[in-house]
Structures are given as structure tokens and as C-alpha cells.
Write a protein that holds these residues in place. Structure first.
Motif, PDB file in Angstrom:
ATOM      1  N   ASP A 106       0.814  -1.211   0.000  1.00 54.05           N
ATOM      2  CA  ASP A 106       0.000   0.000   0.000  1.00 54.05           C
ATOM      3  C   ASP A 106       0.852   1.267   0.000  1.00 54.05           C
ATOM      4  OD1 ASP A 106      -2.279  -1.537   0.048  1.00 54.05           O
ATOM      5  OD2 ASP A 106      -2.477  -1.476   2.232  1.00 54.05           O
ATOM      6  N   LYS A 107       2.150   1.128   0.201  1.00 53.16           N
ATOM      7  CA  LYS A 107       3.054   2.279   0.253  1.00 53.16           C
ATOM      8  C   LYS A 107       3.652   2.601  -1.124  1.00 53.16           C
ATOM      9  CE  LYS A 107       2.854   2.610   4.810  1.00 53.16           C
ATOM     10  NZ  LYS A 107       2.401   3.799   5.546  1.00 53.16           N
ATOM     11  N   TYR A 108       3.377   1.763  -2.117  1.00 54.72           N
ATOM     12  CA  TYR A 108       3.926   1.948  -3.459  1.00 54.72           C
ATOM     13  C   TYR A 108       2.798   2.021  -4.470  1.00 54.72           C
ATOM     14  CZ  TYR A 108       8.539   0.458  -1.691  1.00 54.72           C
ATOM     15  OH  TYR A 108       9.714   0.342  -1.010  1.00 54.72           O
ATOM     16  N   CYS A 109       3.082   2.629  -5.610  1.00 56.94           N
ATOM     17  CA  CYS A 109       2.168   2.557  -6.759  1.00 56.94           C
ATOM     18  C   CYS A 109       2.453   1.247  -7.474  1.00 56.94           C
ATOM     19  CB  CYS A 109       2.394   3.735  -7.693  1.00 56.94           C
ATOM     20  SG  CYS A 109       1.376   3.671  -9.178  1.00 56.94           S
ATOM     21  N   LEU A 110       1.422   0.448  -7.730  1.00 56.24           N
ATOM     22  CA  LEU A 110       1.618  -0.896  -8.275  1.00 56.24           C
ATOM     23  C   LEU A 110       1.717  -0.929  -9.797  1.00 56.24           C
ATOM     24  CD1 LEU A 110      -0.853  -2.872  -5.965  1.00 56.24           C
ATOM     25  CD2 LEU A 110       1.602  -2.530  -5.673  1.00 56.24           C
ATOM     26  N   ASN A 111       1.333   0.144 -10.479  1.00 55.29           N
ATOM     27  CA  ASN A 111       1.305   0.058 -11.941  1.00 55.29           C
ATOM     28  C   ASN A 111       1.760   1.326 -12.646  1.00 55.29           C
ATOM     29  OD1 ASN A 111      -0.829   1.769 -11.409  1.00 55.29           O
ATOM     30  ND2 ASN A 111      -2.413   0.234 -11.861  1.00 55.29           N
ATOM     31  N   ASN A 112       2.458   2.202 -11.948  1.00 55.69           N
ATOM     32  CA  ASN A 112       2.848   3.454 -12.584  1.00 55.69           C
ATOM     33  C   ASN A 112       4.177   3.938 -12.012  1.00 55.69           C
ATOM     34  OD1 ASN A 112       2.641   5.646 -14.270  1.00 55.69           O
ATOM     35  ND2 ASN A 112       1.398   6.854 -12.858  1.00 55.69           N
ATOM     36  N   GLY A 113       4.905   4.720 -12.809  1.00 49.26           N
ATOM     37  CA  GLY A 113       6.155   5.293 -12.333  1.00 49.26           C
ATOM     38  C   GLY A 113       7.346   4.383 -12.555  1.00 49.26           C
ATOM     39  N   ARG A 114       8.509   4.863 -12.113  1.00 51.32           N
ATOM     40  CA  ARG A 114       9.728   4.072 -12.246  1.00 51.32           C
ATOM     41  C   ARG A 114       9.722   2.899 -11.274  1.00 51.32           C
ATOM     42  NH1 ARG A 114      14.629   7.950 -11.300  1.00 51.32           N
ATOM     43  NH2 ARG A 114      13.351   8.452  -9.495  1.00 51.32           N
ATOM     44  N   ASN A 115      10.438   1.841 -11.639  1.00 47.89           N
ATOM     45  CA  ASN A 115      10.564   0.711 -10.728  1.00 47.89           C
ATOM     46  C   ASN A 115      11.293   1.145  -9.462  1.00 47.89           C
ATOM     47  OD1 ASN A 115       9.306  -0.995 -12.478  1.00 47.89           O
ATOM     48  ND2 ASN A 115      11.182  -1.924 -13.266  1.00 47.89           N
ATOM     49  N   ALA A 116      10.716   0.809  -8.319  1.00 46.74           N
ATOM     50  CA  ALA A 116      11.349   1.138  -7.039  1.00 46.74           C
ATOM     51  C   ALA A 116      12.427   0.113  -6.727  1.00 46.74           C
ATOM     52  CB  ALA A 116      10.293   1.141  -5.940  1.00 46.74           C
ATOM     53  N   ILE A 117      13.354   0.504  -5.867  1.00 47.38           N
ATOM     54  CA  ILE A 117      14.327  -0.470  -5.365  1.00 47.38           C
ATOM     55  C   ILE A 117      13.555  -1.521  -4.592  1.00 47.38           C
ATOM     56  CG2 ILE A 117      16.367  -0.799  -3.908  1.00 47.38           C
ATOM     57  CD1 ILE A 117      16.984   2.171  -4.338  1.00 47.38           C
ATOM     58  N   ASP A 118      13.906  -2.769  -4.798  1.00 50.17           N
ATOM     59  CA  ASP A 118      13.194  -3.876  -4.172  1.00 50.17           C
ATOM     60  C   ASP A 118      13.037  -3.633  -2.669  1.00 50.17           C
ATOM     61  OD1 ASP A 118      12.155  -6.279  -3.449  1.00 50.17           O
ATOM     62  OD2 ASP A 118      14.002  -7.420  -3.709  1.00 50.17           O
ATOM     63  N   PRO A 119      11.798  -3.583  -2.145  1.00 51.06           N
ATOM     64  CA  PRO A 119      11.600  -3.309  -0.714  1.00 51.06           C
ATOM     65  C   PRO A 119      12.235  -4.362   0.187  1.00 51.06           C
ATOM     66  CG  PRO A 119       9.529  -3.932  -1.780  1.00 51.06           C
ATOM     67  CD  PRO A 119      10.516  -3.687  -2.868  1.00 51.06           C
ATOM     68  N   ILE A 120      12.312  -5.621  -0.278  1.00 50.38           N
ATOM     69  CA  ILE A 120      12.979  -6.640   0.532  1.00 50.38           C
ATOM     70  C   ILE A 120      14.457  -6.297   0.683  1.00 50.38           C
ATOM     71  CG2 ILE A 120      13.744  -9.054   0.585  1.00 50.38           C
ATOM     72  CD1 ILE A 120      11.088  -9.891  -0.448  1.00 50.38           C
ATOM     73  N   ARG A 121      15.079  -5.835  -0.391  1.00 45.93           N
ATOM     74  CA  ARG A 121      16.490  -5.466  -0.323  1.00 45.93           C
ATOM     75  C   ARG A 121      16.669  -4.282   0.632  1.00 45.93           C
ATOM     76  NH1 ARG A 121      19.303  -5.005  -5.927  1.00 45.93           N
ATOM     77  NH2 ARG A 121      18.950  -7.260  -5.693  1.00 45.93           N
ATOM     78  N   MET A 122      15.772  -3.295   0.576  1.00 42.95           N
ATOM     79  CA  MET A 122      15.866  -2.146   1.465  1.00 42.95           C
ATOM     80  C   MET A 122      15.686  -2.574   2.927  1.00 42.95           C
ATOM     81  SD  MET A 122      16.531   0.300  -0.575  1.00 42.95           S
ATOM     82  CE  MET A 122      16.272   1.778   0.381  1.00 42.95           C
ATOM     83  N   PHE A 123      14.739  -3.460   3.155  1.00 42.50           N
ATOM     84  CA  PHE A 123      14.516  -3.968   4.514  1.00 42.50           C
ATOM     85  C   PHE A 123      15.748  -4.715   5.015  1.00 42.50           C
ATOM     86  CE2 PHE A 123      13.291  -7.395   7.387  1.00 42.50           C
ATOM     87  CZ  PHE A 123      12.573  -6.717   8.348  1.00 42.50           C
ATOM     88  N   LYS A 124      16.357  -5.500   4.143  1.00 39.06           N
ATOM     89  CA  LYS A 124      17.541  -6.266   4.539  1.00 39.06           C
ATOM     90  C   LYS A 124      18.718  -5.340   4.855  1.00 39.06           C
ATOM     91  CE  LYS A 124      16.707 -10.771   2.364  1.00 39.06           C
ATOM     92  NZ  LYS A 124      17.192 -11.742   1.360  1.00 39.06           N
TER      93      LYS A 124
END
Length: 483
Positions: free
Chosen positions: A45-63
């Protein structure tokens, strides 16, 4: 746009991981133990699922944040280490040749993606579930205690913090090159915070662009710390101090400025619940919530082990109501009923004195009335009236012109006879011996995972720091028990 990127790695160099990252490496073991896909469910719910640039993988950020908790490094240094440490790259699901993120992305991830999330309960619950699935969580007892964390600024003004870190940076540069002293920007001489900020920014700019020594490791560490203070907490520095930190008391003559983390832990040393509060909050008031959080995480609780802070009358009644044995010695002050303004004055068991809601501790106490006459005897606590005169909470508490401020508690000698008999039993004494385990866990959090000092300002940041540190120590404990 969020995109699930934790797919099978395609790289001609991927086989290197089997050579240089051994099977008993802790990061390889954590990857095998935990399915991190729950991060997608929590953050979608914190990301746009179908628009904009690809975000850095949230799992990688969490790690990345988990690595910070495990190795107690700054954002800049944890990213730099992931550039060349193959175990880090393996853990982050990066190909050996992949570039690393910009360290500033971690700050944005914490502020934008993890905002308004209850990471503390989520991550503790996840580790308790893993422990139950692994068959290592078998006890029906929890041990409770609280540990304190000093605020990032530790009662220093923001200007003093900047001065101190700039001083350390200058000292490191002088050790490398004494001649540089004459070329550094002129020190700030005013008491204005904005002037000190401007000086620090000029010092950073000079060292990065004109000194030629900014990449020397000893210089880089102190430089990164000053940069992180200026950049990451620029908004916070505009305030007088950490806005949420409060003065807490460890004894009658020692105090700290910061936060408390109230913990519940099993006899297997798995933390099952935590509550982060400001520093002045007392331990006993958190017990019922710790029990309920532990039960919600999957624990069956029959016994609670704690120090005298948890033997309040309400806690004893709660234990009886829920068929839970409370292994906590009585204290004659915190177990008495019949006192007024219970929400405004709380007992500090370490100091043996009451603390008002402003965090001011009584300076002395005196007992009045005849002994062994029940409610006729009272304990009167005296506060520093000079502090009361200047206190922001004085309205309704301190009467203008009064020469003293006291708080009295009626004494009763026949209230807790059942608990008094229990605490003399062999069963009580044997179970109470388990309490040392949580003190050792508090030490581990502080000395191995950076929990002695807050890494940022504010209660929400402290809760996130607590969530990552507890997640790390629980995973390490699970790995040790399943080895």
C-alpha cells in the motif's frame, strides 16, 4: 512502482557465492530461515503498483536495515560494505557485479515506506512464529524487564552536538595533516544554530573537495557521522532537543535522558513482546500489555517472572483473574492501594521514590503515624519546590506561594499476605533464578546491536530501531537453538 525482484539470480559470477560464502555464515542461514516475502504484503500500500519508475526492491531495502541492526554501522558504511562484502551481496540477493544503492535511499525508505507501520509487533510476531514452527519455543513462562536507551543528543543542544562532531572531525584531520589547520574554514563563534550548521556544511565541503584526505578511512568515518547528523536530522536540529525523549531514573542519584523498551522474553531467550515508551514511564504499568502481546504472538503463558517493579496490586489481581503466576517480590511502596492521583505520580523501584508526571523525583521521604495500625500510617514524599515553581505542569499540582510540595501514600500491612507467603516458597525462589537471562539480553541489545544510544530522534524512530534490533537478536537466537 513496486516490482517483485527477488527472482533467481542470473549472473556468470553467481557460483562465486558457493565458494566464498560458507554454509555456516549467519547471513546465509538467515536467508534460509526467513521467507522475507511478507515485506511485500506489508508495504504494497506504500507503493504505486502500476505506474512510475521501478522502485528499489523493498525486501532489499529492509535487509539493508537488518544489516545495520546486526553490524551496528551507519547508512553510508553499511552500503559501502555491501559494495565489496560477498556475504552482504548474497544476503541482499545481488549479483556479484551489481552496483549498490545510494545511502540516502535508506533514509527515504524509513521515512516514506515504514511510516505509520507497527514494525515492532510485526517483526517480533514473525520470529515467534518461526520459533514455534522450529519446535524450540516450549516454555510457558515469560521474563519481563525494561532497558533504557539514551537519546541521540543526550541532553546536549543541537548546536553542541554539531560542535562536538565537528571537533572530532578536525582532530582526525590534524592527525593526518597538521598543515591543513590553516586552510580549514573559520570556526563558528556565535551561539546561533543556523551559523553552526553553515560552518559544518562548509567544513564538509572543504574536506570532500579540497583536502585530498576525505577518503582515508579514519577521516571518512567521522566525516560520514557529521554529514548524517546535518543531512538526516536537519529538520530535527531546528528543535530544542529530541522532542519525545524524557528524563528517566535508574536510581535515586542517577538518571538518563531518552527512552525505555519494556521486554517480555521466554526462558529460551526469544523476545515475545516489546513496548517502547519515553524514559519516565515505570515498568510495572506495561506488564498487562506485554502479556497480551506475547499471547497474540502465539505464546501460552502460565508464569511471569520479574523484579519488584511488577508486583503492583493491579498486576497481582490481573494474574489471579487470568490464572497466571506472578513471580515478583513485593515492595511495600508499589503494592499499596488507597493513594490519590495514581496517574500523576508513579513509583520508581530503583530509587525507592515517587516521580511526578514532569519526570521530577522526590528528594526525600518520611513515615508518619503509628506502626501496625493499618491505614493510620502514611509515607510522605517531598519534592524540590523550586522545580515545582518553574514546572510546565504546575497548574493544578503546585499551589502558588506554597513552601513545600508533598505526596502521601497510605500504608497497609495486611493486603498481600498470599503473595508474601508465595515469595518465601522454594518454588518462587527457583523460578526467580531465571531473571538473569533478560538482563543478559538487554546487554546484548546494547553492546552488540547499538541499542545503548538512539540512532535518530523521536519515538517512532526509536520503535523502528527497536524492531530491527529485536528481529536481529531473535533470529540469531533461533539459529543457535536449531544448530
Amino acid at each position: 512502482m513496486i516490482q517483485q525482484q527477488q527472482e533467481m539470480m542470473v549472473s556468470p559470477y553467481a557460483a562465486l557465492y558457493d565458494i566464498v560464502v560458507p554454509k555456516d555464515n549467519i547471513l546465509r542461514q538467515i536467508n534460509a530461515l526467513v521467507d522475507f516475502s511478507f515485506i511485500y504484503d506489508e508495504l504494497k500500500d506504500k507503493y504505486c503498483l502500476n505506474n512510475g519508475r521501478n522502485a528499489i526492491d523493498p525486501i532489499r531495502m529492509f535487509k539493508y536495515l537488518l544489516l545495520k541492526a546486526i553490524f551496528d554501522l551507519s547508512d553510508v558504511d553499511i552500503v559501502e560494505r555491501s559494495r565489496y562484502d560477498m556475504s552482504f551481496k548474497y544476503f541482499l540477493n545481488m549479483a556479484p557485479e551489481d552496483p549498490v544503492i545510494d545511502a540516502s535511499s535508506l533514509t527515504k525508505f524509513r521515512k516514506l515506506r515504514l511510516k505509520d507501520m507497527n514494525m515492532l509487533d510485526l517483526l517480533i510476531g514473525k520470529t515467534v512464529t518461526i520459533a514455534i514452527e522450529q519446535g524450540i519455543l516450549k516454555s510457558t513462562s515469560i521474563i519481563v524487564d525494561a532497558t533504557h536507551t539514551k537519546a541521540r543528543y543526550n541532553q546536549q543542544s543541537p548546536r553542541e552536538v554539531l560542535q562536538d562532531r565537528a571537533r572530532k572531525l578536525r582532530k582526525a584531520t590534524y592527525a593526518m595533516d597538521e598543515s591543513i589547520q590553516s586552510r580549514l574554514p573559520a570556526k563558528n563563534t556565535s551561539d546561533v544554530l543556523e551559523d553552526e550548521l553553515a560552518y559544518c556544511q562548509n567544513l564538509i565541503h572543504f574536506l570532500e573537495t579540497k583536502s585530498g584526505i576525505a577518503h582515508v578511512p579514519k577521516i571518512m568515518e567521522t566525516l560520514n557521522l557529521l554529514k548524517e547528523t546535518v543531512q538526516d536530522d536537519l529538520e530535527r536540529l531546528q528543535q530544542a532537543n529530541d522532542p519525545d525523549a524524557r528524563v528517566g531514573h535508574k536510581s535515586a542519584d542517577s538518571s538518563f535522558f531518552g527512552y525505555k523498551t519494556h521486554l517480555a522474553m521466554t526462558e529460551e531467550r526469544i523476545i515475545t513482546a516489546a513496548i517502547v515508551t519515553t524514559g519516565e514511564k515505570t515498568d510495572g504499568k506495561q506488564l498487562q500489555t506485554l502479556i497480551e502481546k506475547s499471547q497474540a504472538a502465539g505464546m501460552e503463558i502460565k508464569t511471569v517472572i520479574g523484579d519488584t517493579a511488577y508486583s503492583e496490586k493491579d498486576n497481582l489481581l490481573y494474574g489471579k483473574m487470568h490464572d497466571i503466576t506472578l513471580v515478583s517480590k513485593l515492595h511495600p511502596m508499589i503494592t499499596q492501594g488507597g493513594r490519590k492521583k495514581e496517574d500523576e505520580f508513579e513509583f520508581n523501584k530503583d530509587a525507592g521514590l515517587y516521580v511526578c508526571k514532569a519526570g521530577h523525583m522526590a528528594i526525600r521521604k518520611a513515615r508518619q503515624g503509628k506502626k501496625d495500625v493499618g491505614t493510620n500510617q502514611t509515607e510522605t514524599y517531598y519534592f524540590d519546590v523550586e522545580k515545582c515553581k518553574r514546572c510546565s505542569f504546575r497548574e493544578g499540582c503546585y499551589k502558588e506561594g506554597a513552601k513545600s510540595k508533598t505526596y502521601s501514600v497510605s500504608m497497609k500491612s495486611n493486603v498481600h499476605t498470599e503473595q508474601m507467603a508465595f515469595q518465601e516458597s522454594e518454588s518462587f525462589k527457583e523460578q526467580a533464578k531465571q531473571r538473569y537471562k533478560i538482563e543478559a539480553k538487554n546487554s546484548e541489545l546494547k553492546h552488540r546491536h547499538g541499542y545503548e544510544v538512539a540512532t535518530s530522534s523521536g519515538l517512532l524512530s526509536m520503535e523502528l530501531q527497536g524492531a530491527m534490533a529485536i528481529f536481529a537478536v531473535n533470529l540469531k537466537r533461533i539459529l543457535k537453538l536449531t544448530d
